[in-house]
Design a protein around this motif. Structure first.
Motif, PDB file in Angstrom:
ATOM      1  N   GLN B   2       0.838  -1.176   0.000  1.00  0.00           N
ATOM      2  CA  GLN B   2       0.000   0.000   0.000  1.00  0.00           C
ATOM      3  C   GLN B   2       0.881   1.236   0.000  1.00  0.00           C
ATOM      4  OE1 GLN B   2      -3.180  -0.829   2.764  1.00  0.00           O
ATOM      5  NE2 GLN B   2      -3.862   1.281   2.661  1.00  0.00           N
ATOM      6  N   TYR B  32       1.402  15.029  -7.399  1.00  0.00           N
ATOM      7  CA  TYR B  32       0.302  15.778  -6.809  1.00  0.00           C
ATOM      8  C   TYR B  32      -0.367  14.918  -5.754  1.00  0.00           C
ATOM      9  CZ  TYR B  32       0.065  19.862  -9.855  1.00  0.00           C
ATOM     10  OH  TYR B  32       0.320  21.053 -10.477  1.00  0.00           O
ATOM     11  N   LEU B  34      -4.089  14.735  -3.522  1.00  0.00           N
ATOM     12  CA  LEU B  34      -5.449  15.240  -3.544  1.00  0.00           C
ATOM     13  C   LEU B  34      -6.234  14.659  -2.376  1.00  0.00           C
ATOM     14  CD1 LEU B  34      -4.482  14.254  -6.679  1.00  0.00           C
ATOM     15  CD2 LEU B  34      -6.565  15.508  -7.230  1.00  0.00           C
ATOM     16  N   TYR B  36     -10.231  13.778  -1.340  1.00  0.00           N
ATOM     17  CA  TYR B  36     -11.591  13.604  -1.793  1.00  0.00           C
ATOM     18  C   TYR B  36     -12.467  13.335  -0.580  1.00  0.00           C
ATOM     19  CZ  TYR B  36     -10.372  13.247  -6.757  1.00  0.00           C
ATOM     20  OH  TYR B  36      -9.956  13.511  -8.031  1.00  0.00           O
ATOM     21  N   LYS B  38     -16.279  11.730   0.569  1.00  0.00           N
ATOM     22  CA  LYS B  38     -17.286  10.801   0.030  1.00  0.00           C
ATOM     23  C   LYS B  38     -18.416  10.611   1.034  1.00  0.00           C
ATOM     24  CE  LYS B  38     -17.944   6.221  -1.973  1.00  0.00           C
ATOM     25  NZ  LYS B  38     -19.196   6.035  -1.251  1.00  0.00           N
ATOM     26  N   GLY B  43     -20.338   9.125  -5.253  1.00  0.00           N
ATOM     27  CA  GLY B  43     -18.941   9.015  -5.629  1.00  0.00           C
ATOM     28  C   GLY B  43     -18.085   9.999  -4.866  1.00  0.00           C
ATOM     29  N   PRO B  44     -16.771   9.775  -4.849  1.00  0.00           N
ATOM     30  CA  PRO B  44     -15.862  10.742  -4.198  1.00  0.00           C
ATOM     31  C   PRO B  44     -15.954  12.105  -4.895  1.00  0.00           C
ATOM     32  CG  PRO B  44     -14.736   8.662  -4.661  1.00  0.00           C
ATOM     33  CD  PRO B  44     -16.047   8.603  -5.375  1.00  0.00           C
ATOM     34  N   PHE B  46     -13.992  15.802  -5.304  1.00  0.00           N
ATOM     35  CA  PHE B  46     -12.705  16.474  -5.110  1.00  0.00           C
ATOM     36  C   PHE B  46     -12.842  17.633  -4.129  1.00  0.00           C
ATOM     37  CE2 PHE B  46      -8.651  18.190  -5.837  1.00  0.00           C
ATOM     38  CZ  PHE B  46      -8.783  19.551  -6.069  1.00  0.00           C
ATOM     39  N   PHE B  89     -10.767  10.594   1.601  1.00  0.00           N
ATOM     40  CA  PHE B  89      -9.724   9.800   0.966  1.00  0.00           C
ATOM     41  C   PHE B  89      -8.569  10.700   0.555  1.00  0.00           C
ATOM     42  CE2 PHE B  89     -11.604   5.648   0.501  1.00  0.00           C
ATOM     43  CZ  PHE B  89     -12.973   5.871   0.469  1.00  0.00           C
ATOM     44  N   HIS B  93      -1.016  11.285  -7.036  1.00  0.00           N
ATOM     45  CA  HIS B  93      -1.006  11.212  -8.497  1.00  0.00           C
ATOM     46  C   HIS B  93       0.388  10.870  -9.006  1.00  0.00           C
ATOM     47  CE1 HIS B  93      -0.723  12.938 -12.594  1.00  0.00           C
ATOM     48  NE2 HIS B  93      -1.947  12.456 -12.700  1.00  0.00           N
ATOM     49  N   SER B  98      -1.609   9.825 -15.270  1.00  0.00           N
ATOM     50  CA  SER B  98      -2.817  10.261 -14.566  1.00  0.00           C
ATOM     51  C   SER B  98      -3.397   9.174 -13.674  1.00  0.00           C
ATOM     52  CB  SER B  98      -3.881  10.713 -15.554  1.00  0.00           C
ATOM     53  OG  SER B  98      -4.865  11.495 -14.894  1.00  0.00           O
ATOM     54  N   LYS B  99      -2.527   8.466 -13.006  1.00  0.00           N
ATOM     55  CA  LYS B  99      -2.984   7.385 -12.144  1.00  0.00           C
ATOM     56  C   LYS B  99      -3.082   7.905 -10.721  1.00  0.00           C
ATOM     57  CE  LYS B  99      -1.300   2.997 -10.359  1.00  0.00           C
ATOM     58  NZ  LYS B  99      -0.267   1.967 -10.494  1.00  0.00           N
ATOM     59  N   LEU B 100      -4.251   7.715 -10.116  1.00  0.00           N
ATOM     60  CA  LEU B 100      -4.452   8.078  -8.719  1.00  0.00           C
ATOM     61  C   LEU B 100      -4.370   6.826  -7.858  1.00  0.00           C
ATOM     62  CD1 LEU B 100      -7.402  10.659  -8.542  1.00  0.00           C
ATOM     63  CD2 LEU B 100      -4.960  11.077  -8.206  1.00  0.00           C
ATOM     64  N   PHE B 102      -5.192   5.630  -4.097  1.00  0.00           N
ATOM     65  CA  PHE B 102      -5.983   6.080  -2.966  1.00  0.00           C
ATOM     66  C   PHE B 102      -5.578   5.399  -1.673  1.00  0.00           C
ATOM     67  CE2 PHE B 102      -9.505   8.713  -4.481  1.00  0.00           C
ATOM     68  CZ  PHE B 102      -9.418   8.553  -5.849  1.00  0.00           C
ATOM     69  N   THR B 104      -7.116   4.235   2.211  1.00  0.00           N
ATOM     70  CA  THR B 104      -8.324   3.487   2.553  1.00  0.00           C
ATOM     71  C   THR B 104      -9.394   4.344   3.212  1.00  0.00           C
ATOM     72  OG1 THR B 104      -7.172   2.785   4.535  1.00  0.00           O
ATOM     73  CG2 THR B 104      -7.281   1.202   2.724  1.00  0.00           C
TER      74      THR B 104
END
Lengths: 114, 112
Positions: B2, B32, B34, B36, B38, B43-44, B46, B89, B93, B98-100, B102, B104
């Motif tokens: 993780q 980056y 971020l 979020y 929820k 949905g999450p 931003f 969450f 990035h 552009s893969k995030l 997250f 838990t």
């Protein structure tokens, strides 16, 4: 005027069936994603498309096949559903692929396999 | 493995007080970070982000702090409001793909 919409919201089906989830965004974004949130609430990227081209495929089984007919749509088809596929699937979109362009998420599709 | 961890699954704070949510990461290539928010059955959404070259970003009641040497970031909410009760969450990035990734999540409950 929902920005990212997914259908259906709930999907209950039996093992071995084939099902599809649809996603549409009206934000004019050029990049779309599928995420899976499992029972442990872990949200993980599955696929990413930019201008209809696949750019991320995170070692997802071949039974999962995304399809992007145009920039505003990214559908997910799942063959031969298994118990472990039970999860919430989220679609998302962003303008561009950079970290300063946040992703916007749909409300999820809860898939339950009996 | 993780790469993004939120070690507190839940947090309870009184209305008007400060909420501090924490996140640790292991990958130095994240560019980056971020946050979020929820709500159940949604949905999450931003909330706020920060570039890896900054150490603070503020937006209204929300401030994110980044400590690169410790690979740690935190979200401060001041003052906390009942409507802030949600799961938060942390996401990191990675480059141009552009893969995030997250964490838990931390469930925040703001009590009256």
């Amino acid at each position: 005027d929902t920005a990212v919409s997914q259908t259906p919201k709930y999907l209950v089906t039996q093992m071995g069936n084939d099902k599809s989830i649809k996603c549409e965004q009206n934000l004019g974004h050029d990049t779309m994603y599928w995420y899976k949130q499992d029972s442990k609430k872990f949200l993980k990227i599955m696929f990413s498309y930019n201008n209809k081209e696949l750019i991320i495929n995170e070692t997802v089984p071949n039974r999962f096949s995304p399809k992007s007919p145009d920039k505003a749509h990214l559908n997910l088809h799942i063959n031969s559903l298994e118990l472990g596929d039970s999860a919430v699937y989220f679609c998302a979109s962003s303008q561009g692929q950079y970290g300063n362009q946040p992703q916007h998420f749909g409300d999820g599709t809860r898939l339950s396999i009996l | 493995d993780q790469q993004v961890k939120q070690n507190s699954p839940s947090l309870s704070v009184q209305e008007g007080r400060i909420s501090i949510l924490n996140c640790d990461y292991t990958n130095s290539m994240f560019d980056y970070f971020l946050w979020y928010k929820k709500y159940p059955a949604e949905g999450p959404t931003f909330l706020i982000s920060i570039s890896s070259i900054k150490d603070k970003n503020e937006d209204g009641r929300f401030t994110v702090f980044l400590n690169k040497s410790a690979k740690h970031l935190s979200l401060h909410i001041v003052p906390s409001q009942p409507g802030d009760s949600a799961v938060y969450f942390c996401a990191s990035h990675t480059g141009t793909a552009s893969k995030l990734t997250f964490g838990t999540g931390t469930r925040l409950q703001v009590t009256l």
